[in-house]
Design an enzyme around this catalytic site. Sequence first.
Site, PDB file in Angstrom:
ATOM      1  N   LYS A  63       9.234  -1.194   5.294  1.00 25.25           N
ATOM      2  CA  LYS A  63       8.189   0.407   4.476  1.00 25.25           C
ATOM      3  C   LYS A  63       9.878   0.873   3.121  1.00 25.25           C
ATOM      4  O   LYS A  63      10.962   0.319   3.225  1.00 25.25           O
ATOM      5  CB  LYS A  63       8.965   1.944   5.022  1.00 25.25           C
ATOM      6  CG  LYS A  63       9.884   1.871   6.243  1.00 25.25           C
ATOM      7  CD  LYS A  63      10.454   3.053   7.226  1.00 25.25           C
ATOM      8  CE  LYS A  63      11.388   2.908   8.716  1.00 25.25           C
ATOM      9  NZ  LYS A  63      11.272   4.200   8.999  1.00 25.25           N
TER      10      LYS A  63
ATOM     11  N   GLU B  85      -3.356   7.461   8.927  1.00 21.61           N
ATOM     12  CA  GLU B  85      -2.606   8.603   8.442  1.00 21.61           C
ATOM     13  C   GLU B  85      -3.228  10.120   8.519  1.00 21.61           C
ATOM     14  O   GLU B  85      -4.434   9.744   7.114  1.00 21.61           O
ATOM     15  CB  GLU B  85      -1.552   8.548   7.116  1.00 21.61           C
ATOM     16  CG  GLU B  85      -0.688   9.768   7.131  1.00 21.61           C
ATOM     17  CD  GLU B  85       0.524   9.141   7.459  1.00 21.61           C
ATOM     18  OE1 GLU B  85       1.496   9.699   7.081  1.00 21.61           O
ATOM     19  OE2 GLU B  85       0.873   8.080   7.661  1.00 21.61           O
TER      20      GLU B  85
ATOM     21  N   ARG C  75       1.068   9.536  10.882  1.00 22.23           N
ATOM     22  CA  ARG C  75       0.610   8.403  11.471  1.00 22.23           C
ATOM     23  C   ARG C  75      -0.236   8.701  12.818  1.00 22.23           C
ATOM     24  O   ARG C  75       0.381   9.014  13.856  1.00 22.23           O
ATOM     25  CB  ARG C  75       1.581   7.109  11.475  1.00 22.23           C
ATOM     26  CG  ARG C  75       1.115   5.577  12.585  1.00 22.23           C
ATOM     27  CD  ARG C  75       0.973   4.795  11.318  1.00 22.23           C
ATOM     28  NE  ARG C  75       0.774   3.837  11.786  1.00 22.23           N
ATOM     29  CZ  ARG C  75       1.856   2.849  11.680  1.00 22.23           C
ATOM     30  NH1 ARG C  75       2.655   3.133  11.563  1.00 22.23           N
ATOM     31  NH2 ARG C  75       1.277   1.832  12.285  1.00 22.23           N
TER      32      ARG C  75
ATOM     33  N   LYS D 138       2.855   4.255   0.700  1.00 17.94           N
ATOM     34  CA  LYS D 138       3.129   5.802   2.181  1.00 17.94           C
ATOM     35  C   LYS D 138       2.727   6.092   1.796  1.00 17.94           C
ATOM     36  O   LYS D 138       3.611   7.064   1.105  1.00 17.94           O
ATOM     37  CB  LYS D 138       4.756   5.082   2.002  1.00 17.94           C
ATOM     38  CG  LYS D 138       4.839   5.593   3.924  1.00 17.94           C
ATOM     39  CD  LYS D 138       6.371   5.312   3.957  1.00 17.94           C
ATOM     40  CE  LYS D 138       6.871   5.706   5.415  1.00 17.94           C
ATOM     41  NZ  LYS D 138       6.489   6.894   6.198  1.00 17.94           N
TER      42      LYS D 138
ATOM     43  N   ARG E  16       1.561   8.710  16.587  1.00 20.29           N
ATOM     44  CA  ARG E  16       2.373   7.987  16.759  1.00 20.29           C
ATOM     45  C   ARG E  16       2.278   7.557  18.036  1.00 20.29           C
ATOM     46  O   ARG E  16       3.093   6.271  18.108  1.00 20.29           O
ATOM     47  CB  ARG E  16       3.485   7.326  16.073  1.00 20.29           C
ATOM     48  CG  ARG E  16       3.597   5.692  15.732  1.00 20.29           C
ATOM     49  CD  ARG E  16       4.624   6.270  15.212  1.00 20.29           C
ATOM     50  NE  ARG E  16       6.497   6.790  15.893  1.00 20.29           N
ATOM     51  CZ  ARG E  16       8.059   6.725  14.955  1.00 20.29           C
ATOM     52  NH1 ARG E  16       7.565   6.122  13.670  1.00 20.29           N
ATOM     53  NH2 ARG E  16       8.067   7.017  15.610  1.00 20.29           N
TER      54      ARG E  16
ATOM     55  N   GLU F 126       0.753  -1.322  -0.053  1.00 23.91           N
ATOM     56  CA  GLU F 126       0.151  -0.018  -0.030  1.00 23.91           C
ATOM     57  C   GLU F 126       0.890   1.397   0.031  1.00 23.91           C
ATOM     58  O   GLU F 126       2.149   1.357   0.365  1.00 23.91           O
ATOM     59  CB  GLU F 126      -1.041   0.312   1.010  1.00 23.91           C
ATOM     60  CG  GLU F 126      -0.678  -0.499   2.257  1.00 23.91           C
ATOM     61  CD  GLU F 126      -1.148  -0.207   3.600  1.00 23.91           C
ATOM     62  OE1 GLU F 126      -1.816  -0.179   3.312  1.00 23.91           O
ATOM     63  OE2 GLU F 126      -0.950  -0.262   4.858  1.00 23.91           O
TER      64      GLU F 126
END
Length: 556
Positions: free
Chosen positions: A407, A278, A232, A227, A253, A225
């Site tokens: 990531k 996000e 976050r 980024k 986060r 998916e």
Amino acid sequence: MNRFAQLLDRLAYEPRRNAKIALMADYFRHVPDPERGYALAALTGSLGFAEAKPGLVRALIAERTDPVLFGLSYDFVGDLSETVALMWPAPEIRPNAVPSLAEVVETLAETAKRDLPAILARWLDALDEAGRWACLKLITGGLRVGVSARLAKTAVAQLGAIEPDEVEHVWHGLAVPYLDLFAWVEGRGPRPESDDPAPFRPPMLAHAVEDGDFDRLDPAAFVAEWKWDGIRVQAAAGLSLETRRHRRRLYSRTGEDIGAAFPDLLEALDFDATIDGELLVLVDGRVQSFNVLQQRLNRKTVTARMLTEQPAHIRAYDLLVEAGEDLRALPFAARRERLERFIARTAHPRLDLSPLIPFASWEALAEARADPAAAGAGPDAEAVEGVMLKRHDSPYLPGRPKGLWYKWKRDPRVVDAVLMYAQRGHGKRSSFYSDFTFGVWRGSGADAELVPVGKAYFGFTDQELTELDRFVRRHTINRFGPVREVQHDAAVGLVLEVAFEGLGRSTRHKSGVAMRFPRISRIRWDKPPAEADRIEVLEAMLRSAAPADAAPADED
């Protein structure tokens, strides 16, 4: 306080992870409550003192020593707490009443600002150099002893047969000095439980893709998916059984409640669930740059104009809890199915689903990463900073477990810039010039000037840090407090290859441009300053992409 000071001193000089854990576990095992609880709070960054500030410390040392001598010493040492601890003129007869850590913390929390100078001076008189340093570090914040909150919690878990993840699960329902936590891990009490209907749950983080990872990973085992370039967040909402009121919270986060800055988004949390996603700003259905989002971050009040012109939005990644059911132990594929149904059923314009990226091979995913617009990101492609890889079967675990999430950020941009200013670092780097400001050329001929575009303090090796520090000391031409101006004309200077993630317009930089996530990727000893890049190079980059502000976003 002296016992805590000894712990900090040993942690600061201990490079090995397991040895740090052993030091903290031994401290927690032999120091009684509430002393060890306050130490844990200090190590995890959970302490804060509203009235005790660095300015108080500076005022005290100015009364006891020559200000010019202190300024010179501070410039040499590079750390306020260490400088004051070394320079503090201890009395010939030291008081016997050495303060405990608990006394320091509780007194700072309860004492009025006007009474603090006398109390702090008395403590510094009673403590030795190490104790003074630890006390001042505690007050000014930022212990910088190479211990993360996760590492400190791991040490606590070693007091009993408990996994560190279990400590993470209960952490945000606890209160300093963590008496119930220590009772639980030592088998003297039940597991701490929170009755908060919208608690924060420790996030799951990803590892960066490294060379060779794709050789051993099976693409069929992963989903991908985008980024997104926001921050976050965790959106939690639920019904309080005590008050019968629906409680809504928006967490960063790290667990900070940031809902006050986003009242428009809190209104959308009309559900009983916890979403991982996000935080973005959407205008006319299009994701805006991080620069726009940043204007709403860290604000105590939000204007009506901001709410209208910068509407907040959550792009959902995961569903952690639904209708009181904890879904984190389920595999990602199952949670994703639940999330898709949840978003469709909620159907709120402030919430949408982060789309998956179809791919059959790592080569196909690399093509999508290189061209998000053509791979499904559409008009939001400029807000994509890479891709996330998640195993189909991965549960949602706190921390950064290996092998489950990765990531893969987009390749950084690179520019050659000239070193302009340097400042000492902190902690182990307090004796090195390790924070560097650099610039590029603007104008031509005799009118050419260097204009700053960014600041970096990492990316180099220890050996390169020594070389950079040596260059700064040999080529200093001016000083502004702790900052040194380094020779940087067209003939004499040092060129740095700087890698960065994005660019943005900036009113704080003379160049009008600022970098995002800059780091020094190479020292260009081979390149003369006159051949460093020009501002036109960065302007061209800005024109080719939507701007991204220079301040860092919340990394996943």
